[in-house]
Scaffold this motif. Structure first.
Motif, mmCIF file in Angstrom:
data_model
loop_
_atom_site.group_PDB
_atom_site.id
_atom_site.type_symbol
_atom_site.label_atom_id
_atom_site.label_comp_id
_atom_site.label_asym_id
_atom_site.label_seq_id
_atom_site.Cartn_x
_atom_site.Cartn_y
_atom_site.Cartn_z
ATOM 1 N N UNK A 1 0.827 -1.204 0.000
ATOM 2 C CA UNK A 1 0.000 0.000 0.000
ATOM 3 C C UNK A 1 0.863 1.256 0.000
ATOM 4 N N UNK A 2 1.886 1.298 0.815
ATOM 5 C CA UNK A 2 2.796 2.438 0.856
ATOM 6 C C UNK A 2 3.903 2.144 1.856
ATOM 7 N N UNK A 3 4.876 3.036 1.908
ATOM 8 C CA UNK A 3 5.918 2.901 2.912
ATOM 9 C C UNK A 3 6.276 4.282 3.435
ATOM 10 N N UNK A 4 6.796 4.306 4.663
ATOM 11 C CA UNK A 4 7.234 5.577 5.241
ATOM 12 C C UNK A 4 8.401 5.320 6.176
ATOM 13 N N UNK A 5 9.151 6.357 6.404
ATOM 14 C CA UNK A 5 10.374 6.222 7.174
ATOM 15 C C UNK A 5 10.155 6.342 8.666
ATOM 16 N N UNK A 6 11.114 5.871 9.388
ATOM 17 C CA UNK A 6 11.167 6.041 10.839
ATOM 18 C C UNK A 6 12.111 7.211 11.148
ATOM 19 N N UNK A 7 11.750 8.136 12.008
ATOM 20 C CA UNK A 7 10.432 8.246 12.675
ATOM 21 C C UNK A 7 9.360 8.741 11.701
ATOM 22 N N UNK A 8 8.161 8.352 11.938
ATOM 23 C CA UNK A 8 7.059 8.695 11.045
ATOM 24 C C UNK A 8 6.298 9.911 11.562
ATOM 25 N N UNK A 9 5.511 10.485 10.685
ATOM 26 C CA UNK A 9 4.592 11.557 11.059
ATOM 27 C C UNK A 9 3.286 10.909 11.504
ATOM 28 N N UNK A 10 2.911 11.136 12.801
ATOM 29 C CA UNK A 10 1.726 10.471 13.344
ATOM 30 C C UNK A 10 0.469 10.735 12.515
ATOM 31 N N UNK A 11 0.267 11.999 12.149
ATOM 32 C CA UNK A 11 -0.958 12.337 11.424
ATOM 33 C C UNK A 11 -0.996 11.677 10.050
ATOM 34 N N UNK A 12 0.155 11.671 9.401
ATOM 35 C CA UNK A 12 0.197 11.041 8.080
ATOM 36 C C UNK A 12 -0.045 9.539 8.190
ATOM 37 N N UNK A 13 0.570 8.906 9.190
ATOM 38 C CA UNK A 13 0.366 7.474 9.369
ATOM 39 C C UNK A 13 -1.104 7.166 9.648
ATOM 40 N N UNK A 14 -1.744 7.974 10.507
ATOM 41 C CA UNK A 14 -3.158 7.747 10.800
ATOM 42 C C UNK A 14 -4.011 7.908 9.552
ATOM 43 N N UNK A 15 -3.658 8.890 8.734
ATOM 44 C CA UNK A 15 -4.398 9.092 7.486
ATOM 45 C C UNK A 15 -4.295 7.870 6.593
ATOM 46 N N UNK A 16 -3.076 7.345 6.480
ATOM 47 C CA UNK A 16 -2.852 6.138 5.679
ATOM 48 C C UNK A 16 -3.683 4.983 6.220
ATOM 49 N N UNK A 17 -3.590 4.747 7.522
ATOM 50 C CA UNK A 17 -4.264 3.602 8.145
ATOM 51 C C UNK A 17 -5.772 3.710 7.975
ATOM 52 N N UNK A 18 -6.332 4.882 8.297
ATOM 53 C CA UNK A 18 -7.787 5.038 8.197
ATOM 54 C C UNK A 18 -8.274 4.844 6.759
ATOM 55 N N UNK A 19 -7.552 5.463 5.835
ATOM 56 C CA UNK A 19 -7.970 5.377 4.441
ATOM 57 C C UNK A 19 -7.948 3.934 3.951
ATOM 58 N N UNK A 20 -6.889 3.209 4.287
ATOM 59 C CA UNK A 20 -6.774 1.832 3.827
ATOM 60 C C UNK A 20 -7.803 0.930 4.497
ATOM 61 N N UNK A 21 -8.084 1.173 5.771
ATOM 62 C CA UNK A 21 -9.092 0.369 6.467
ATOM 63 C C UNK A 21 -10.463 0.612 5.847
ATOM 64 N N UNK A 22 -10.791 1.881 5.578
ATOM 65 C CA UNK A 22 -12.081 2.201 4.958
ATOM 66 C C UNK A 22 -12.203 1.569 3.572
ATOM 67 N N UNK A 23 -11.124 1.656 2.809
ATOM 68 C CA UNK A 23 -11.143 1.040 1.487
ATOM 69 C C UNK A 23 -11.289 -0.474 1.582
ATOM 70 N N UNK A 24 -10.590 -1.051 2.552
ATOM 71 C CA UNK A 24 -10.689 -2.495 2.739
ATOM 72 C C UNK A 24 -12.089 -2.928 3.127
ATOM 73 N N UNK A 25 -12.711 -2.174 4.040
ATOM 74 C CA UNK A 25 -14.073 -2.509 4.453
ATOM 75 C C UNK A 25 -15.044 -2.379 3.284
ATOM 76 N N UNK A 26 -14.870 -1.296 2.507
ATOM 77 C CA UNK A 26 -15.736 -1.109 1.338
ATOM 78 C C UNK A 26 -15.533 -2.231 0.329
ATOM 79 N N UNK A 27 -14.276 -2.630 0.136
ATOM 80 C CA UNK A 27 -13.993 -3.695 -0.815
ATOM 81 C C UNK A 27 -14.571 -5.029 -0.347
#
Length: 452
Positions: A106-132
């Motif tokens: 789905x994507x990759x990000x570096x350590x340390x990560x940006x919390x808000x960006x990571x949450x955005x990624x996680x939420x978006x992918x979970x929503x897409x997964x549920x819809x799928x």
């Protein structure tokens, strides 16, 4: 614990990293479970309902090659092909991570990560997964209904995929065994005669004849003879006795196509036969008795014809005990490509541009037009692939294709859904680079699952 909460599997050998991710996710109502090794992670993946995986790329001390992460990703993909995976690495330009993105991560990000960006990624992918998953459940239910319908009834080899067609078929098969008259409505070329055949093949008189009369193709002065037959000399040119359609259909089904074109005089006599089962040949005083199932079809607005005196209301109600409305092909778009392929020889295939053109066309001639178009394309195509140039579609279709070249918000969201949130796959399906897709997501207000 709320079992409806989404669950993320964290696979990382660093306890501090795992704890930080657990706390971040829990603060936003996302459950998580942690594995410190790839083997433990794969075990948890097989035992629990996981919505998304966040995995490290290295698990051995002093290792930065990412080979362990690549192998873990391959294992996850093999076991759960649709599972969205986010890669975490301290090496943000790691070639291996980039390669895995191309392979479907789905994507990759570096350590340390940006919390808000990571949450955005996680939420978006979970929503897409549920819809799928909801979409897949719906498609599975549709496949099961289709298979059940095909197993239980004789559908005369009909090719269909659209739910609108399925609704018509379900009713047709449900009422087939009754003696009730059926009126099939819909535009010319939509396939009304095929629906009539399906009703007949599943009826109690399926072993009897299936006789077709196109009421619009018979001159008004001959319609009575066509329906009821005629004795020799009954009219000019009647050199010998002839059997009518009702006699021919005795013990079976009579399909009256284009019933709206039946003259008023013919309507009166048809009504009497429907009421009594008795009629006389033209030029004869002797009555005949028949038992015939009537199916009729029309593209006309019969209630409007009744209002202006062109069609008898009492006949309409006799014919319209059960009404089946077959939509135009444009209103059942999921039928277009399966039908198109069915009209081609098995060695011919439509390319992507040809498929897009077929879906963009408005199909004023319905299934009949599609069949003729495929026959023409097959003759013109030089190889196994049929391209847009072989179709010969009108300029209006090309204009619609051109206007659709720039994907809108719905197209972007649909591509993301089909790709399970995998940016690389969604971008490829839209014919865009990942950065171009990101720019369109920003423009449409679609949450970005991370950045390169």
């Amino acid at each position: 614990m709320n079992t409806d909460m989404p669950k993320v599997l964290i696979i990382d050998d660093n306890p501090a990293v795992a704890l930080a991710l657990e706390v971040l996710l829990s603060l936003h109502d996302i459950e998580s479970v942690t594995a410190t090794t790839p083997d433990i992670g794969l075990t948890l993946l097989s035992q629990q309902a996981i919505d998304l995986v966040i995995q490290d790329m290295n698990f051995s001390a002093d290792t930065t090659s990412g080979e362990e992460g690549m192998e873990l990703f391959r294992q996850i993909r093999q076991r759960c092909p649709d599972m969205p995976v986010i890669l975490l690495t301290a090496w943000t330009h790691l070639d291996a991570a980039v390669g895995l993105i191309k392979a479907g991560a789905a994507d990759y990000m570096g350590k340390p990560w940006n919390d808000q960006r990571l949450l955005t990624v996680v939420r978006n992918l979970i929503e897409l997964g549920q819809a799928n998953r909801a979409l897949q459940r719906r498609l599975q239910r549709e496949r099961q209904r289709k298979q059940a319908l095909e197993a239980q009834f004789n559908l005369c080899g009909l090719v269909w995929q659209d739910s609108a067609t399925e609704k018509v078929l379900e009713i047709a098969c449900q009422v087939a065994r009754s003696d009730a008259s059926v009126l099939i409505t819909g535009p010319n070329g939509a396939g009304k005669e095929r629906i009539a055949e399906i009703v007949q093949k599943n009826s109690s008189v399926k072993e009897g004849p299936f006789i077709v009369l196109n009421c619009g193709a018979i001159p008004a002065e001959l319609i009575e003879a066509e329906l009821f037959g005629a004795e020799a000399g009954a009219y000019t040119g009647a050199g010998k006795s002839r059997e009518g359609k009702f006699e021919a259909a005795d013990g079976g089904t009579l399909f009256l196509d284009e019933i709206g074109n039946l003259p008023l005089a013919g309507q009166v006599k048809l009504l009497r036969v429907l009421e009594t089962g008795r009629f006389q040949r033209l030029g004869s005083n002797r009555e005949k008795q028949v038992k015939v199932r009537i199916i009729s079809a029309t593209n006309a607005d019969l209630p409007a014809m009744i209002r202006v005196g062109q069609f008898r209301e009492d006949l309409y109600y006799r014919l319209n005990v059960i009404q089946l409305n077959l939509p135009a092909l444009a209103d059942r778009p999921e039928d277009i490509l399966p039908l198109a392929q069915a009209f081609l020889d098995k060695d011919k295939q439509l390319d992507a541009n040809a498929k897009a053109a077929l879906l963009a066309h408005t199909w004023p001639g319905n299934v009949r037009e599609l069949k003729n178009l495929m026959h023409r394309a097959q003759l013109l195509a030089r190889g196994e692939q049929i391209g847009i140039g072989d179709l010969g579609l009108p300029a209006a279709t090309a204009l619609r294709l051109s206007s659709d070249a720039e994907p809108d918000k719905a197209a972007v969201e649909s591509a993301l859904l089909r790709a399970h949130g995998v940016i690389a796959q969604a971008a490829s399906a839209l014919g865009l680079s990942r950065q171009s897709l990101y720019r369109r997501m920003d423009r449409f207000g679609i949450a970005r699952p991370g950045q390169e």
